[in-house]
Scaffold this motif. Structure first.
Motif, PDB file in Angstrom:
ATOM      1  N   UNK A  13       0.846  -1.192   0.000  1.00  0.00           N
ATOM      2  CA  UNK A  13       0.000   0.000   0.000  1.00  0.00           C
ATOM      3  C   UNK A  13       0.881   1.242   0.000  1.00  0.00           C
ATOM      4  N   UNK A  14       0.597   2.157  -0.911  1.00  0.00           N
ATOM      5  CA  UNK A  14       1.342   3.416  -1.008  1.00  0.00           C
ATOM      6  C   UNK A  14       0.391   4.565  -0.703  1.00  0.00           C
ATOM      7  N   UNK A  15       0.871   5.572  -0.007  1.00  0.00           N
ATOM      8  CA  UNK A  15      -0.028   6.649   0.419  1.00  0.00           C
ATOM      9  C   UNK A  15       0.580   8.018   0.157  1.00  0.00           C
ATOM     10  N   UNK A  16      -0.299   8.997  -0.067  1.00  0.00           N
ATOM     11  CA  UNK A  16       0.093  10.424  -0.139  1.00  0.00           C
ATOM     12  C   UNK A  16       1.230  10.680  -1.125  1.00  0.00           C
ATOM     13  N   UNK A  17       1.103  10.141  -2.324  1.00  0.00           N
ATOM     14  CA  UNK A  17       2.214  10.209  -3.283  1.00  0.00           C
ATOM     15  C   UNK A  17       2.529  11.638  -3.722  1.00  0.00           C
ATOM     16  N   UNK A  18       1.549  12.531  -3.624  1.00  0.00           N
ATOM     17  CA  UNK A  18       1.770  13.922  -4.058  1.00  0.00           C
ATOM     18  C   UNK A  18       2.313  14.806  -2.928  1.00  0.00           C
ATOM     19  N   UNK A  19       2.371  14.260  -1.718  1.00  0.00           N
ATOM     20  CA  UNK A  19       2.812  15.072  -0.571  1.00  0.00           C
ATOM     21  C   UNK A  19       4.265  15.496  -0.757  1.00  0.00           C
ATOM     22  N   UNK A  20       4.559  16.784  -0.542  1.00  0.00           N
ATOM     23  CA  UNK A  20       5.938  17.282  -0.638  1.00  0.00           C
ATOM     24  C   UNK A  20       6.668  16.902   0.648  1.00  0.00           C
ATOM     25  N   UNK A  22      10.395  16.990   0.748  1.00  0.00           N
ATOM     26  CA  UNK A  22      11.599  17.838   0.845  1.00  0.00           C
ATOM     27  C   UNK A  22      11.251  19.196   0.222  1.00  0.00           C
ATOM     28  N   UNK A  23      10.870  20.172   1.058  1.00  0.00           N
ATOM     29  CA  UNK A  23      10.240  21.390   0.548  1.00  0.00           C
ATOM     30  C   UNK A  23      11.124  22.293  -0.302  1.00  0.00           C
ATOM     31  N   UNK A  24      12.435  22.262  -0.123  1.00  0.00           N
ATOM     32  CA  UNK A  24      13.293  23.187  -0.875  1.00  0.00           C
ATOM     33  C   UNK A  24      13.198  22.939  -2.378  1.00  0.00           C
ATOM     34  N   UNK A  25      12.959  21.700  -2.768  1.00  0.00           N
ATOM     35  CA  UNK A  25      12.900  21.367  -4.208  1.00  0.00           C
ATOM     36  C   UNK A  25      11.524  20.859  -4.627  1.00  0.00           C
ATOM     37  N   UNK A  26      10.571  20.785  -3.696  1.00  0.00           N
ATOM     38  CA  UNK A  26       9.257  20.250  -4.031  1.00  0.00           C
ATOM     39  C   UNK A  26       9.257  18.748  -4.271  1.00  0.00           C
ATOM     40  N   UNK A  27      10.257  18.077  -3.750  1.00  0.00           N
ATOM     41  CA  UNK A  27      10.427  16.626  -3.946  1.00  0.00           C
ATOM     42  C   UNK A  27       9.313  15.891  -3.204  1.00  0.00           C
ATOM     43  N   UNK A  28       8.539  15.087  -3.936  1.00  0.00           N
ATOM     44  CA  UNK A  28       7.344  14.469  -3.370  1.00  0.00           C
ATOM     45  C   UNK A  28       7.619  13.055  -2.858  1.00  0.00           C
ATOM     46  N   UNK A  29       6.627  12.534  -2.144  1.00  0.00           N
ATOM     47  CA  UNK A  29       6.738  11.169  -1.654  1.00  0.00           C
ATOM     48  C   UNK A  29       6.785  10.175  -2.814  1.00  0.00           C
ATOM     49  N   UNK A  30       6.059  10.458  -3.879  1.00  0.00           N
ATOM     50  CA  UNK A  30       6.132   9.594  -5.063  1.00  0.00           C
ATOM     51  C   UNK A  30       7.545   9.546  -5.625  1.00  0.00           C
ATOM     52  N   UNK A  31       8.213  10.701  -5.658  1.00  0.00           N
ATOM     53  CA  UNK A  31       9.600  10.744  -6.136  1.00  0.00           C
ATOM     54  C   UNK A  31      10.530  10.004  -5.179  1.00  0.00           C
ATOM     55  N   UNK A  59       5.927  13.879   7.478  1.00  0.00           N
ATOM     56  CA  UNK A  59       5.426  15.173   7.000  1.00  0.00           C
ATOM     57  C   UNK A  59       6.564  16.114   6.613  1.00  0.00           C
ATOM     58  N   UNK A  60       7.730  15.531   6.295  1.00  0.00           N
ATOM     59  CA  UNK A  60       8.873  16.341   5.926  1.00  0.00           C
ATOM     60  C   UNK A  60       9.664  16.773   7.151  1.00  0.00           C
ATOM     61  N   UNK A  61      10.791  17.448   6.937  1.00  0.00           N
ATOM     62  CA  UNK A  61      11.685  17.794   8.050  1.00  0.00           C
ATOM     63  C   UNK A  61      11.094  18.805   9.016  1.00  0.00           C
ATOM     64  N   UNK A  62      10.063  19.550   8.588  1.00  0.00           N
ATOM     65  CA  UNK A  62       9.449  20.549   9.472  1.00  0.00           C
ATOM     66  C   UNK A  62       8.332  19.950  10.318  1.00  0.00           C
ATOM     67  N   UNK A  63       7.957  18.701  10.007  1.00  0.00           N
ATOM     68  CA  UNK A  63       6.936  18.023  10.803  1.00  0.00           C
ATOM     69  C   UNK A  63       7.590  17.209  11.906  1.00  0.00           C
TER      70      UNK A  63
END
Length: 287
Positions: A13-20, A22-31, A59-63
């Motif tokens: 099961x894969x989830x939240x593939x569009x979630x960013x 790594x925010x500096x580059x917009x790198x998503x969970x799918x990537x 939720x990324x490094x800020x979460x």
């Protein structure tokens, strides 16, 4: 709806593939998942038979960023687990032995951390690691100078050293041990190396963690050889604003580094490097 993908016959099961992530580059969970899937051939041998410590940043490094060693709730029954002795009593931990398990763990958004020993002999190290951590304003450039000294010093003892970036600010120097050695003995040897490095390069090296000693110097952390400690696994993404990777490097790259940017590698850099160099740390896997 959570998409389900099939990986080598296992349903993951894969989830939240569009979630960013790594925010500096917009790198998503799918990537992120794509990165681990395409790097698996190099990464999996470094995870094999080593109990995994998860550093999760869903939720990324800020979460929320949290460290977990026990088997996470909801772990599929096809993921290998093993009992690991600990001072506070045995614990059950995950072993990432195949691609489906890797993708499952990557979906949790995980930095991969592993010990210097294998599951068949907990606390009997098969490798040595020295973590070179620069204190501002020192950078990885100063770490490279220390790494070159350590490489030569290890060679004098008949030990061949290899290097990788930490994926954060520093550099890791690694070596295979010719025979399994109690972690406490490896830690003592690594401490001797750190003390000798400080004595030889007093302007550059400190072997104690004391914060006040560290500005402008490289802390040679020998403690990650302790049986209970873990180190970022080669090719793991790190929990930063950029999708930086703990990346194996050549000694020529270490010797030639004059700017931290030269040894900063992100997820898209790794496939071309593997095409050029294969896995530079493959010799560590030769038993």
């Amino acid at each position: 709806m959570t998409p389900i993908t099939e990986v080598e016959g296992r349903r993951v099961a894969l989830s939240n593939l569009e979630k960013v992530i790594h925010p500096a580059t917009g790198f998503t969970k799918g990537e992120l998942l794509h990165y681990y899937a395409t790097t698996a051939d190099a990464l999996l041998p470094h995870l094999h038979d080593r109990p995994l410590s998860f550093l999760r940043y869903p939720d990324g490094p800020d979460g929320q960023v949290f460290f977990a060693k026990n088997v996470p709730p909801g772990t599929p029954d096809w993921v290998t687990t093993a009992e690991v002795p600990r001072s506070e009593g045995p614990a059950r931990m995950v072993l990432i032995q195949d691609l489906p398990s890797l993708i499952w763990a990557a979906n949790l958004v995980t930095e991969f951390h592993t010990p210097q020993w294998l599951i068949d002999a907990p606390g009997e190290a098969d490798r040595l690691v020295l973590d070179l951590d620069p204190g501002h304003p020192a950078t990885i450039v100063e770490c490279c100078e220390v790494a070159l000294w350590l490489r030569e010093r290890l060679a004098a003892d008949g030990v061949e050293a290899y290097a990788k970036t930490s994926g954060s600010k520093g550099l890791h120097v690694l070596a295979t041990l010719t025979e399994r050695t109690p972690s406490r003995e490896v830690t003592a040897y690594a401490k001797d190396l750190a003390v000798e490095a400080e004595r030889t390069l007093p302007h550059l090296v400190v072997h104690r963690m004391t914060r006040s000693l560290r500005p402008g110097k490289v802390f040679v952390d020998y403690s990650q050889n302790a049986a209970r400690k873990t180190t970022a696994t080669p090719y793991t993404l790190r929990a930063g604003t950029d999708p930086t990777v703990s990346t194996p490097v050549t000694w020529e790259e270490v010797a030639g580094c004059t700017d931290p940017a030269e040894l900063t590698f992100r997820a898209p850099d790794i496939a071309p490097r593997l095409q050029t160099h294969d896995d530079l740390l493959a010799p560590l896997l030769a038993r």
